[in-house]
Motif scaffolding. Structure first.
Motif, short mmCIF file in Angstrom:
data_model
loop_
_atom_site.label_atom_id
_atom_site.label_comp_id
_atom_site.label_asym_id
_atom_site.label_seq_id
_atom_site.Cartn_x
_atom_site.Cartn_y
_atom_site.Cartn_z
N LYS A 41 21.20 6.22 -7.25
CA LYS A 41 20.98 6.06 -8.68
C LYS A 41 22.27 6.16 -9.49
N GLY A 42 23.38 6.44 -8.83
CA GLY A 42 24.65 6.58 -9.54
C GLY A 42 24.83 7.93 -10.20
N GLN A 43 23.99 8.89 -9.85
CA GLN A 43 24.10 10.24 -10.43
C GLN A 43 24.99 11.08 -9.50
N TYR A 44 26.27 10.79 -9.55
CA TYR A 44 27.19 11.33 -8.56
C TYR A 44 27.39 12.85 -8.67
N ALA A 45 27.49 13.38 -9.88
CA ALA A 45 27.71 14.82 -10.03
C ALA A 45 26.55 15.61 -9.41
N GLU A 46 25.32 15.19 -9.71
CA GLU A 46 24.14 15.87 -9.15
C GLU A 46 24.07 15.66 -7.64
N ALA A 47 24.43 14.46 -7.18
CA ALA A 47 24.40 14.19 -5.74
C ALA A 47 25.39 15.06 -4.99
N CYS A 48 26.56 15.24 -5.57
CA CYS A 48 27.58 16.08 -4.91
C CYS A 48 27.09 17.52 -4.76
N LEU A 49 26.40 18.04 -5.77
CA LEU A 49 25.85 19.41 -5.68
C LEU A 49 24.83 19.50 -4.54
N LEU A 65 31.04 14.26 5.32
CA LEU A 65 31.50 12.90 5.10
C LEU A 65 30.81 12.29 3.88
N ASN A 66 29.51 12.53 3.75
CA ASN A 66 28.78 12.05 2.58
C ASN A 66 29.24 12.76 1.31
N LEU A 67 29.53 14.07 1.40
CA LEU A 67 30.03 14.81 0.24
C LEU A 67 31.38 14.24 -0.19
N ALA A 68 32.25 13.94 0.78
CA ALA A 68 33.55 13.36 0.46
C ALA A 68 33.39 12.02 -0.24
N ASP A 69 32.49 11.19 0.26
CA ASP A 69 32.23 9.88 -0.35
C ASP A 69 31.73 10.05 -1.78
N CYS A 70 30.88 11.05 -1.97
CA CYS A 70 30.34 11.33 -3.31
C CYS A 70 31.44 11.77 -4.26
N ARG A 71 32.31 12.68 -3.79
CA ARG A 71 33.42 13.14 -4.63
C ARG A 71 34.33 11.97 -5.03
N GLU A 72 34.59 11.08 -4.11
CA GLU A 72 35.44 9.95 -4.42
C GLU A 72 34.80 9.07 -5.49
N LYS A 73 33.52 8.79 -5.36
CA LYS A 73 32.83 7.97 -6.36
C LYS A 73 32.77 8.69 -7.71
N ASN A 74 32.80 10.03 -7.69
CA ASN A 74 32.75 10.80 -8.93
C ASN A 74 34.13 10.99 -9.55
N ALA A 78 41.14 14.30 -5.10
CA ALA A 78 41.76 15.35 -4.29
C ALA A 78 40.70 16.09 -3.48
N SER A 79 39.57 16.40 -4.12
CA SER A 79 38.48 17.07 -3.40
C SER A 79 37.94 16.17 -2.30
N ALA A 80 37.79 14.88 -2.61
CA ALA A 80 37.30 13.93 -1.61
C ALA A 80 38.24 13.87 -0.41
N TRP A 81 39.53 13.76 -0.67
CA TRP A 81 40.51 13.69 0.42
C TRP A 81 40.43 14.93 1.32
N GLY A 82 40.34 16.12 0.68
CA GLY A 82 40.23 17.34 1.46
C GLY A 82 38.99 17.37 2.33
N HIS A 83 37.86 16.87 1.78
CA HIS A 83 36.62 16.82 2.56
C HIS A 83 36.72 15.82 3.72
#
Length: 304
Positions: A41-49, A65-74, A78-83
């Motif tokens: 749905k494009g609700q990236y902040a909620e999805a990351c949580l 891996l999914n959390l990293a993808d979510c952080r990148e889209k959000n 830097a958080s995505a890269w670390g994940h």
């Protein structure tokens, strides 16, 4: 029999642990599915949580891996890269998953933004704590270019007996580099009484001297009264009257000793407060007085 009992206890503990693990896995699965739906749905902040909660309950590489993808889209590169880096480490030996995580990390690294928090040697006072967005920084991170998510960030620094410092910086989402320097700290000024310019310690010194004067005056009055009672005892013509006069004299001499001890202690404490009135306040001042019918003593302890 003992062996059978130990086997039974181990089986019970294994069953309890297995039940708890199953519950954790079920909760992790629900959160993971919610994360996927929110991502769609494009609700990236909620999805990351949701993904983050799932990973805490069941730390597997695919969830990270999914959390990293979510952080990148959000936009949290830097958080995505670390994940992605951590997911590759967790998936070591798992072939496609490890490669996917490492490839994503390698592709993302050139896009990262960086922040340098410079802490020169001459500002590193004892007890210095530097925080980034409310979280203490490891001193190893000082003076180094560290990856950071884009956005508004607050840097603050505090040290005992020094004025705090803080600033903010805006970092771009991708490819930005910012730097800031923690300035020299200023020692906190001594507190003074409003309108007088006198330090709080010297005000206490005046109070100590006043208490000492009153106590010493009381000691003198009790001593004179005790001597008068001794004279009355010597002049008494009967034993009961003599004994009563001696008891009164002894009591008043005891009171004189107590008042003397308090007075000396108060004057001593007041003198120390006045002499050291330009320095920071002591951590503790302890005054002890011990007086008996046959002896008296005063102890003053000053801790910094």
């Amino acid at each position: 029999m003992k062996h059978a009992w130990m086997v039974f206890v181990a089986a019970v503990l294994l069953a309890v642990g297995s039940g708890q693990a199953s519950a954790q896995s079920a909760e992790a699965e629900v959160l993971f599915r919610d994360g996927k739906k929110l991502m769609a749905k494009g609700q990236y902040a909620e999805a990351c949580l949701a993904f983050e909660g799932s990973f805490k309950k069941d730390p597997v590489a695919t969830t990270l891996l999914n959390l990293a993808d979510c952080r990148e889209k959000n936009g949290q590169l830097a958080s995505a890269w670390g994940h992605f880096v951590e997911a590759a480490r967790l998936a070591r030996g798992q072939g496609a998953i490890e490669k996917s995580a490492q490839d994503r990390a390698d592709a993302l690294e050139p896009k990262l933004s960086y922040l340098v928090v410079a802490v020169p040697n001459d500002v590193r006072v004892d007890g210095l704590v530097v925080k980034r967005d409310g979280v203490p920084m490891d001193p190893a991170e000082w003076n180094r270019k560290m990856p950071i998510d884009g956005g508004h960030h607050t840097i603050e620094a505090r040290a005992p007996a020094h004025e705090p410092w803080s600033t903010s910086v805006e970092v771009g989402t991708s490819g930005d580099e910012k730097s800031l320097t923690v300035p020299a700290f200023r020692a906190m000024p001594l507190r003074t009484a409003p309108g007088t310019g006198m330090t709080g310690r010297r005000k206490l010194a005046l109070g100590g001297w006043a208490l000492g004067a009153v106590s010493l005056g009381g000691a003198l009055a009790f001593e004179l009264s005790a001597r008068s009672s001794y004279d009355d005892a010597k002049a008494a013509t009967t034993n009961p009257a003599r004994r009563s006069a001696y008891d009164t004299a002894n009591d008043r001499r005891l009171y004189a000793g107590v008042a003397l001890g308090v007075g000396v202690a108060a004057v001593a404490a007041g003198t120390l407060l006045w002499i050291t009135g330009r320095r920071a306040a002591p951590e503790a001042v302890e005054v002890q007085a011990s007086v008996g019918r046959d002896m008296g003593g005063v102890t003053v302890r000053w801790d910094y």
